[in-house]
Design an enzyme around this catalytic site. Structure first.
Site, PDB file in Angstrom:
ATOM      1  N   THR A  11      -4.881   5.598   1.921  1.00  0.00           N
ATOM      2  CA  THR A  11      -5.161   7.576   2.265  1.00  0.00           C
ATOM      3  C   THR A  11      -5.939   8.170   1.229  1.00  0.00           C
ATOM      4  OG1 THR A  11      -2.896   7.756   2.961  1.00  0.00           O
ATOM      5  CG2 THR A  11      -3.813   9.595   3.329  1.00  0.00           C
ATOM      6  N   GLU A  40       0.811  -1.293   0.464  1.00  0.00           N
ATOM      7  CA  GLU A  40       0.157  -0.464  -0.462  1.00  0.00           C
ATOM      8  C   GLU A  40       1.246   1.423   0.088  1.00  0.00           C
ATOM      9  OE1 GLU A  40      -2.927   2.688   3.449  1.00  0.00           O
ATOM     10  OE2 GLU A  40      -2.663   0.620   3.261  1.00  0.00           O
ATOM     11  N   ARG A  45       0.143  10.221   0.174  1.00  0.00           N
ATOM     12  CA  ARG A  45       0.790  11.345   1.177  1.00  0.00           C
ATOM     13  C   ARG A  45       2.081  13.001   0.485  1.00  0.00           C
ATOM     14  NH1 ARG A  45       0.981   8.516   6.868  1.00  0.00           N
ATOM     15  NH2 ARG A  45      -1.174   7.328   6.713  1.00  0.00           N
ATOM     16  N   LYS A  96     -10.443  -1.772   7.327  1.00  0.00           N
ATOM     17  CA  LYS A  96      -9.373  -1.575   7.809  1.00  0.00           C
ATOM     18  C   LYS A  96      -9.983  -0.901   9.457  1.00  0.00           C
ATOM     19  CE  LYS A  96      -5.331   2.130   7.812  1.00  0.00           C
ATOM     20  NZ  LYS A  96      -5.379   3.258   6.712  1.00  0.00           N
TER      21      LYS A  96
END
Length: 203
Positions: free
Chosen positions: A65, A37, A41, A125
């Protein structure tokens, strides 16, 4: 494809220099962790996903994200094969459901997990894992929500992984300790591979 069953640990990677994307992915795959993953960011995150998708075909590359539908579109265009969100709003979950790829919507409370389960989403998650209660919290959810499984992420270290993986409602964990910033900056791919190899046998 169940993301929770592909590997015991999903590396959560922050790419500051796009030149490190391919070698870090190769090191993680060589260590036995093919599901990666890359978080959205940094400015080069999407390019990093694209390079890994093109040059490391044995990796299952995803985007983390994810906060808005635009993130989804750009991630899929870059080559992401799965999506991960830190939390879940109604509009975001609808966009994730329409994405056509596997995804892990974020949940931190029983109510959030129940709301997602009502939509048929049973693989979530759990974030931020350690700050939200960690192993004891997830253990307490297993009784009332036996059909929901989690990938806890956030503040997890190698030493705490076995405790999470021992829970019946945890399929895998996500962690950033596998790709230390100093190792990426130094190009120490051997260290990354060793960390991945150590994590790969935890499950």
């Amino acid at each position: 494809m169940s993301l929770l069953d592909l590997a015991p640990v999903i590396p959560v990677v922050v790419i500051d220099d796009v030149q490190t994307a391919v070698p870090v992915a190769r090191a993680l795959v060589a260590g036995g962790l093919p599901v990666i993953e890359v978080t959205l960011r940094t400015d080069c995150a999407l390019e990093a996903i694209g390079r890994i998708a093109a040059e490391v075909p044995e990796a299952v590359i995803g985007a983390g994200t994810i906060r808005a539908s635009d993130d989804i579109a750009r991630s899929l265009e870059a080559g992401a094969k799965f999506l991960v969100s830190p939390g879940t709003t109604l509009s975001l979950v609808e966009a994730l459901e329409s994405s056509g790829v596997p995804f892990l919507p974020g949940a931190a409370t029983a109510s959030e997990a129940m709301a997602l389960a009502e939509r048929g989403l049973k693989e979530l998650k759990f974030f931020p894992a350690e700050a939200a209660g960690g192993v004891p919290y997830l253990k307490s959810l297993a009784g009332p929500l036996p059909d929901v499984r989690f990938c806890p992420t956030g503040g997890i270290r190698a030493s705490s992984v076995p405790g999470y993986l021992a829970l019946p409602n945890v399929g895998c964990v996500g962690g950033s300790w596998l790709t230390p910033a100093d190792a990426l900056a130094a190009g120490d791919w051997g260290r990354v591979e060793k960390l991945a190899a150590d994590a790969a046998v935890l499950g």
